[in-house]
Motif scaffolding. Structure first.
Motif, short mmCIF file in Angstrom:
data_model
loop_
_atom_site.label_atom_id
_atom_site.label_comp_id
_atom_site.label_asym_id
_atom_site.label_seq_id
_atom_site.Cartn_x
_atom_site.Cartn_y
_atom_site.Cartn_z
N TYR A 95 1.15 -0.88 0.20
CA TYR A 95 0.26 -0.25 -0.07
C TYR A 95 0.83 0.85 0.05
O TYR A 95 1.61 1.13 0.52
CB TYR A 95 -0.71 -0.08 1.35
CG TYR A 95 -1.50 1.08 1.32
CD1 TYR A 95 -1.35 1.79 2.51
CD2 TYR A 95 -2.66 1.38 0.41
CE1 TYR A 95 -2.41 3.14 2.06
CE2 TYR A 95 -3.92 2.00 1.02
CZ TYR A 95 -3.64 3.41 1.91
OH TYR A 95 -4.71 4.03 2.04
N ILE A 96 0.54 2.55 -0.61
CA ILE A 96 1.29 3.30 -0.51
C ILE A 96 0.16 5.06 -0.83
O ILE A 96 -0.42 4.79 -1.15
CB ILE A 96 2.09 4.22 -2.50
CG1 ILE A 96 2.54 4.91 -1.95
CG2 ILE A 96 0.80 3.46 -3.46
CD1 ILE A 96 3.86 4.68 -3.51
N ASN A 97 0.20 5.80 0.57
CA ASN A 97 -0.27 5.94 0.66
C ASN A 97 0.84 7.91 1.03
O ASN A 97 1.23 7.66 2.53
CB ASN A 97 -1.25 6.61 1.29
CG ASN A 97 -2.61 7.26 1.87
OD1 ASN A 97 -2.60 8.01 1.66
ND2 ASN A 97 -3.24 7.04 3.26
N ILE A 98 0.62 8.99 0.41
CA ILE A 98 1.42 10.14 0.71
C ILE A 98 3.40 9.43 1.31
O ILE A 98 3.61 10.18 2.28
CB ILE A 98 1.17 10.84 1.86
CG1 ILE A 98 -0.58 11.09 2.05
CG2 ILE A 98 1.28 12.16 1.95
CD1 ILE A 98 -1.80 11.82 2.62
N GLY A 99 2.98 8.95 0.22
CA GLY A 99 5.00 8.52 0.09
C GLY A 99 5.15 7.26 1.20
O GLY A 99 6.42 7.50 1.96
N ARG A 100 3.94 7.32 2.25
CA ARG A 100 4.00 6.57 3.39
C ARG A 100 3.98 4.74 2.66
O ARG A 100 2.79 4.93 2.14
CB ARG A 100 3.49 5.84 4.43
CG ARG A 100 3.31 7.19 5.35
CD ARG A 100 2.76 7.34 6.44
NE ARG A 100 2.88 6.60 6.89
CZ ARG A 100 2.09 6.00 8.26
NH1 ARG A 100 1.29 7.29 8.69
NH2 ARG A 100 2.82 5.42 9.32
N LYS A 101 4.88 4.06 2.25
CA LYS A 101 4.32 2.57 2.39
C LYS A 101 4.80 1.23 3.16
O LYS A 101 4.55 1.39 4.01
CB LYS A 101 5.59 1.82 0.86
CG LYS A 101 6.48 3.57 -0.22
CD LYS A 101 6.95 3.03 -0.06
CE LYS A 101 7.48 3.86 -1.90
NZ LYS A 101 8.67 4.27 -2.12
N PHE A 102 3.17 0.84 2.83
CA PHE A 102 3.56 -0.35 3.46
C PHE A 102 3.66 -2.17 2.94
O PHE A 102 2.72 -1.68 1.30
CB PHE A 102 2.26 -0.53 4.33
CG PHE A 102 1.75 0.57 4.99
CD1 PHE A 102 1.33 1.52 4.27
CD2 PHE A 102 2.25 0.32 6.66
CE1 PHE A 102 1.49 3.20 5.06
CE2 PHE A 102 1.12 2.10 7.08
CZ PHE A 102 1.26 3.28 6.09
N TYR A 103 3.62 -3.10 3.59
CA TYR A 103 4.33 -4.17 3.32
C TYR A 103 3.42 -5.52 3.87
O TYR A 103 3.55 -5.21 5.05
CB TYR A 103 5.15 -4.22 2.71
CG TYR A 103 6.09 -3.70 1.76
CD1 TYR A 103 6.86 -2.72 2.06
CD2 TYR A 103 5.91 -3.72 0.54
CE1 TYR A 103 7.46 -2.00 1.34
CE2 TYR A 103 6.43 -2.64 -0.65
CZ TYR A 103 7.51 -1.74 0.01
OH TYR A 103 7.45 -0.71 -1.62
N ALA A 104 3.35 -5.92 2.98
CA ALA A 104 2.91 -7.68 4.50
C ALA A 104 4.05 -8.59 4.09
O ALA A 104 4.86 -8.17 3.43
CB ALA A 104 2.22 -8.45 3.15
#
Length: 123
Positions: free
Chosen positions: A49-58
């Motif tokens: 997921y990407i939102n306002i430059g922040r990235k998330f990963y499983a």
């Protein structure tokens, strides 16, 4: 509003693919964009997921997959390296709200989905 996912295919274990999620009808950087996957007989699961430059990963893809965004092309990418057979699934991109961060894994937080692209990892 449309999301067009592409880039899937057949790849050998250890190989790489890059998925694309092209958006139309809205600006990608105004929303959170997530990648999900669904294997046969399994529930849809959040991958990245990407939102306002922040990235998330499983946790299952961290250090192997990289999400990025090209605002000029209005496209989000998912670079997938060191692919494993268990990565085999239909991959979907979805549009969430700019307010969503920690809840990114919940499919109900996505109002729009692309049509999916099949990734098969097999020798």
């Amino acid at each position: 509003v449309q999301l067009q996912a592409s880039g899937g295919g057949l790849v050998q274990p250890g190989g790489s693919l890059r998925l694309s999620c092209a958006a139309s009808g809205f600006a990608l950087d105004d929303y959170g964009i997530g990648w999900f996957r669904q294997a046969p007989g399994k529930e849809r699961e959040g991958v990245s997921y990407i939102n306002i430059g922040r990235k998330f990963y499983a946790s299952s893809v961290k250090d192997r997959f990289t999400i990025s965004r090209d605002n000029a092309k209005n496209t989000v990418y998912l670079q997938m390296n060191s692919l494993k057979p268990e990565d085999t699934a239909v991959y979907y991109c979805g549009r969430s709200s700019r307010l969503i961060f920690s809840e990114w894994r919940a499919p109900h937080n996505y109002a729009y989905w692309g049509q999916g692209t099949l990734v098969t990892v097999s020798s």
